[in-house]
Design a protein around this motif. Structure first.
Motif, PDB file in Angstrom:
ATOM      1  N   ALA A 136       0.825  -1.210   0.000  1.00  0.00           N
ATOM      2  CA  ALA A 136       0.000   0.000   0.000  1.00  0.00           C
ATOM      3  C   ALA A 136       0.854   1.253   0.000  1.00  0.00           C
ATOM      4  O   ALA A 136       0.541   2.247  -0.671  1.00  0.00           O
ATOM      5  N   ARG A 137       1.966   1.206   0.731  1.00  0.00           N
ATOM      6  CA  ARG A 137       2.869   2.351   0.766  1.00  0.00           C
ATOM      7  C   ARG A 137       3.543   2.559  -0.591  1.00  0.00           C
ATOM      8  O   ARG A 137       3.680   3.697  -1.073  1.00  0.00           O
ATOM      9  N   GLU A 138       3.944   1.466  -1.226  1.00  0.00           N
ATOM     10  CA  GLU A 138       4.633   1.552  -2.514  1.00  0.00           C
ATOM     11  C   GLU A 138       3.758   2.186  -3.582  1.00  0.00           C
ATOM     12  O   GLU A 138       4.243   2.947  -4.428  1.00  0.00           O
ATOM     13  N   VAL A 139       2.458   1.888  -3.583  1.00  0.00           N
ATOM     14  CA  VAL A 139       1.565   2.378  -4.650  1.00  0.00           C
ATOM     15  C   VAL A 139       0.719   3.559  -4.196  1.00  0.00           C
ATOM     16  O   VAL A 139      -0.150   4.014  -4.942  1.00  0.00           O
ATOM     17  N   SER A 140       0.966   4.058  -2.975  1.00  0.00           N
ATOM     18  CA  SER A 140       0.169   5.164  -2.420  1.00  0.00           C
ATOM     19  C   SER A 140      -1.324   4.860  -2.518  1.00  0.00           C
ATOM     20  O   SER A 140      -2.126   5.655  -3.034  1.00  0.00           O
ATOM     21  N   ALA A 141      -1.712   3.699  -2.015  1.00  0.00           N
ATOM     22  CA  ALA A 141      -3.103   3.263  -2.094  1.00  0.00           C
ATOM     23  C   ALA A 141      -4.002   4.135  -1.221  1.00  0.00           C
ATOM     24  O   ALA A 141      -3.592   4.601  -0.152  1.00  0.00           O
ATOM     25  N   ASP A 142      -5.219   4.334  -1.690  1.00  0.00           N
ATOM     26  CA  ASP A 142      -6.225   5.048  -0.910  1.00  0.00           C
ATOM     27  C   ASP A 142      -6.910   4.046   0.014  1.00  0.00           C
ATOM     28  O   ASP A 142      -7.737   3.244  -0.433  1.00  0.00           O
ATOM     29  N   GLU A 143      -6.562   4.087   1.292  1.00  0.00           N
ATOM     30  CA  GLU A 143      -7.175   3.194   2.271  1.00  0.00           C
ATOM     31  C   GLU A 143      -7.869   3.997   3.365  1.00  0.00           C
ATOM     32  O   GLU A 143      -7.904   3.601   4.533  1.00  0.00           O
ATOM     33  N   SER A 144      -8.441   5.114   2.964  1.00  0.00           N
ATOM     34  CA  SER A 144      -9.174   5.948   3.904  1.00  0.00           C
ATOM     35  C   SER A 144     -10.533   5.330   4.211  1.00  0.00           C
ATOM     36  O   SER A 144     -11.132   4.642   3.381  1.00  0.00           O
ATOM     37  N   GLY A 145     -11.021   5.573   5.433  1.00  0.00           N
ATOM     38  CA  GLY A 145     -12.333   5.052   5.813  1.00  0.00           C
ATOM     39  C   GLY A 145     -12.363   3.535   5.722  1.00  0.00           C
ATOM     40  O   GLY A 145     -11.483   2.848   6.233  1.00  0.00           O
ATOM     41  N   ASP A 146     -13.385   3.017   5.040  1.00  0.00           N
ATOM     42  CA  ASP A 146     -13.520   1.569   4.861  1.00  0.00           C
ATOM     43  C   ASP A 146     -12.885   1.080   3.571  1.00  0.00           C
ATOM     44  O   ASP A 146     -13.049  -0.081   3.196  1.00  0.00           O
ATOM     45  N   ARG A 147     -12.171   1.947   2.886  1.00  0.00           N
ATOM     46  CA  ARG A 147     -11.537   1.532   1.634  1.00  0.00           C
ATOM     47  C   ARG A 147     -10.255   0.759   1.914  1.00  0.00           C
ATOM     48  O   ARG A 147      -9.582   0.975   2.916  1.00  0.00           O
ATOM     49  N   MET A 148      -9.928  -0.120   0.969  1.00  0.00           N
ATOM     50  CA  MET A 148      -8.717  -0.931   1.116  1.00  0.00           C
ATOM     51  C   MET A 148      -8.212  -1.326  -0.261  1.00  0.00           C
ATOM     52  O   MET A 148      -9.017  -1.508  -1.190  1.00  0.00           O
ATOM     53  N   ALA A 149      -6.909  -1.399  -0.388  1.00  0.00           N
ATOM     54  CA  ALA A 149      -6.323  -2.023  -1.585  1.00  0.00           C
ATOM     55  C   ALA A 149      -6.358  -3.522  -1.317  1.00  0.00           C
ATOM     56  O   ALA A 149      -5.541  -4.053  -0.576  1.00  0.00           O
ATOM     57  N   TRP A 150      -7.358  -4.202  -1.899  1.00  0.00           N
ATOM     58  CA  TRP A 150      -7.690  -5.561  -1.457  1.00  0.00           C
ATOM     59  C   TRP A 150      -7.334  -6.653  -2.469  1.00  0.00           C
ATOM     60  O   TRP A 150      -7.567  -7.836  -2.200  1.00  0.00           O
ATOM     61  N   MET A 151      -6.760  -6.286  -3.589  1.00  0.00           N
ATOM     62  CA  MET A 151      -6.349  -7.296  -4.564  1.00  0.00           C
ATOM     63  C   MET A 151      -5.175  -6.770  -5.369  1.00  0.00           C
ATOM     64  O   MET A 151      -5.179  -5.623  -5.816  1.00  0.00           O
ATOM     65  N   LEU A 152      -4.156  -7.619  -5.528  1.00  0.00           N
ATOM     66  CA  LEU A 152      -2.982  -7.308  -6.347  1.00  0.00           C
ATOM     67  C   LEU A 152      -2.727  -8.502  -7.253  1.00  0.00           C
ATOM     68  O   LEU A 152      -2.824  -9.652  -6.808  1.00  0.00           O
ATOM     69  N   PHE A 153      -2.414  -8.249  -8.505  1.00  0.00           N
ATOM     70  CA  PHE A 153      -2.164  -9.348  -9.427  1.00  0.00           C
ATOM     71  C   PHE A 153      -1.257  -8.913 -10.567  1.00  0.00           C
ATOM     72  O   PHE A 153      -1.186  -7.739 -10.924  1.00  0.00           O
ATOM     73  N   ARG A 154      -0.547  -9.873 -11.111  1.00  0.00           N
ATOM     74  CA  ARG A 154       0.169  -9.636 -12.367  1.00  0.00           C
ATOM     75  C   ARG A 154      -0.776  -9.995 -13.500  1.00  0.00           C
ATOM     76  O   ARG A 154      -1.601 -10.906 -13.374  1.00  0.00           O
ATOM     77  N   PHE A 155      -0.648  -9.292 -14.591  1.00  0.00           N
ATOM     78  CA  PHE A 155      -1.479  -9.609 -15.750  1.00  0.00           C
ATOM     79  C   PHE A 155      -0.704  -9.308 -17.017  1.00  0.00           C
ATOM     80  O   PHE A 155       0.209  -8.480 -17.037  1.00  0.00           O
ATOM     81  N   GLY A 156      -1.053 -10.055 -18.071  1.00  0.00           N
ATOM     82  CA  GLY A 156      -0.326  -9.921 -19.329  1.00  0.00           C
ATOM     83  C   GLY A 156      -0.566 -11.134 -20.194  1.00  0.00           C
ATOM     84  O   GLY A 156      -1.665 -11.691 -20.211  1.00  0.00           O
ATOM     85  N   TYR A 157       0.493 -11.574 -20.874  1.00  0.00           N
ATOM     86  CA  TYR A 157       0.349 -12.642 -21.860  1.00  0.00           C
ATOM     87  C   TYR A 157       1.343 -13.765 -21.553  1.00  0.00           C
ATOM     88  O   TYR A 157       2.518 -13.521 -21.292  1.00  0.00           O
ATOM     89  N   SER A 158       0.836 -14.983 -21.593  1.00  0.00           N
ATOM     90  CA  SER A 158       1.688 -16.140 -21.356  1.00  0.00           C
ATOM     91  C   SER A 158       1.187 -17.305 -22.191  1.00  0.00           C
ATOM     92  O   SER A 158       0.088 -17.265 -22.756  1.00  0.00           O
ATOM     93  N   ARG A 159       1.982 -18.359 -22.228  1.00  0.00           N
ATOM     94  CA  ARG A 159       1.505 -19.599 -22.826  1.00  0.00           C
ATOM     95  C   ARG A 159       0.367 -20.152 -21.978  1.00  0.00           C
ATOM     96  O   ARG A 159       0.210 -19.789 -20.809  1.00  0.00           O
ATOM     97  N   THR A 160      -0.415 -21.054 -22.572  1.00  0.00           N
ATOM     98  CA  THR A 160      -1.548 -21.633 -21.852  1.00  0.00           C
ATOM     99  C   THR A 160      -1.053 -22.361 -20.610  1.00  0.00           C
ATOM    100  O   THR A 160      -0.183 -23.234 -20.698  1.00  0.00           O
TER     101      THR A 160
END
Length: 342
Positions: free
Chosen positions: A300-324
């Motif tokens: 959260a610190r690295e990405v300056s996430a907005d976690e004010s109130g009841d908000r949360m950075a609640w999912m992180l994932f890599r995305f892109g293209y790969s073989r099946t």
């Protein structure tokens, strides 16, 4: 026709929903041909992790969106009557009620059929990615899907940020191994051989994680070695090797204050995942970065996430293209159907 039809057929497709550690905790009890009760099997949950319990309801939201997608693709609209009570993992009743769902016949639209095909094609990819960036218009469309539910989809392709977040993800595993309860939970769900993965049809298989089963078994069974200078470095290198080609990371921020928010978060994530799948984009959640308190704070610190109130950075994932990626096994539909009312 059985009075439980069409539930077995719908569950045959819906059982492919993603779940943390591939634990598959959702169960259905058909009441009749139009209504079913839905439960979360607490014995298949992950309560050891911080935020492991809230993610039970996130998983429920993922499943509800999956069921809706499957049902509409088979010619049914879904009406939900949900019980949004907190999960109590100490309860003697191990089936936590999530509510009921009812079916109403409706015509299958081309969009619903296409969405069902995307759901059936969706897979988590832990394979190396090929460094191509996902086009801006695809990211923007996914961001609109998140925004419709009150969430924010943010991404980064900054090489330094990506590298630091990947290392936070790696460090999370080492941290979790030092926590006895989390370590035992992880070991419960690891499947070291292809035969074990196929027979048990759940959990995290070494094959899907792109690691030799014997080496993974040795490394996980001797967690003290992870801190050793030479062996620890080798294990870290093996783990990072599966992250080759990561060029882009995404995360979701939004309301996360209670079970109702958690269910909607899961529903939103599933919609976004299918939107990306429609464009050939693969995805791999970094779930433990969220559930490990120290890692979550660093992320959260690295990405300056907005976690004010009841908000949360609640999912992180890599995305892109790969073989099946390899197919992740699932238990048969019958294992999700806990019996029908007479």
């Amino acid at each position: 026709m059985s009075h439980t039809e069409p539930w077995p057929g719908l569950v045959e497709d819906a059982r492919h929903y993603p779940s943390p550690h591939n634990s598959q905790p959702i169960k259905l009890r058909p009441v009749d041909g139009t209504t079913a009760e839905i439960f979360y099997d607490l014995d298949l949950g992950l309560p050891a992790e911080s935020f492991g319990i809230p993610f039970g309801h996130v998983c429920a939201g993922v499943f509800l969106e999956s069921l809706r997608t499957v049902a509409e693709g088979h010619g049914f609209a879904v009406t939900e009557h949900l019980d949004r009570g907190e999960m109590d993992f100490s309860s003697t009743d191990r089936l936590h009620p999530l509510g009921t769902v009812s079916l109403t016949p409706r015509p299958v639209t081309p969009e619903a059929q296409a969405r069902l095909e995307l759901f059936c094609a969706r897979r988590t990819s832990r394979r190396p990615y090929d460094r191509r960036l996902v086009p801006d218009d695809v990211v923007a469309a996914a961001a609109r899907t998140a925004a419709e539910a009150g969430h924010t989809f943010r991404t980064t392709a900054d090489r330094g940020t990506v590298r630091r977040l990947v290392h936070i993800n790696q460090a999370t595993l080492f941290s979790d191994l030092r926590n006895d309860a989390v370590y035992e939970e992880i070991m419960t769900w690891l499947r070291f051989s292809k035969d074990d993965a196929r027979t048990r049809a759940d959990g995290l298989s070494a094959e899907a994680m792109l690691m030799p089963g014997g080496l993974l078994r040795f490394a996980m069974s001797h967690r003290g070695l992870w801190d050793a200078p030479v062996v620890g470095a080798a294990i870290r290198g093996m783990y990072l090797n599966t992250m080759r080609g990561v060029r882009q990371l995404g995360w979701l921020e939004g309301p996360f204050g209670g079970p109702a928010d958690h269910i909607e978060a899961g529903r939103t994530f599933m919609r976004l995942w299918l939107d990306l799948t429609a464009h050939g984009v693969r995805l791999h959640p970094f779930g433990t970065v969220i559930t490990n308190p120290g890692s979550h704070e660093a992320f959260a610190r690295e990405v300056s996430a907005d976690e004010s109130g009841d908000r949360m950075a609640w999912m992180l994932f890599r995305f892109g293209y790969s073989r099946t990626p390899p197919v992740a096994h699932r238990r048969p539909a019958s294992s999700m159907l806990i019996g029908a009312a007479a």
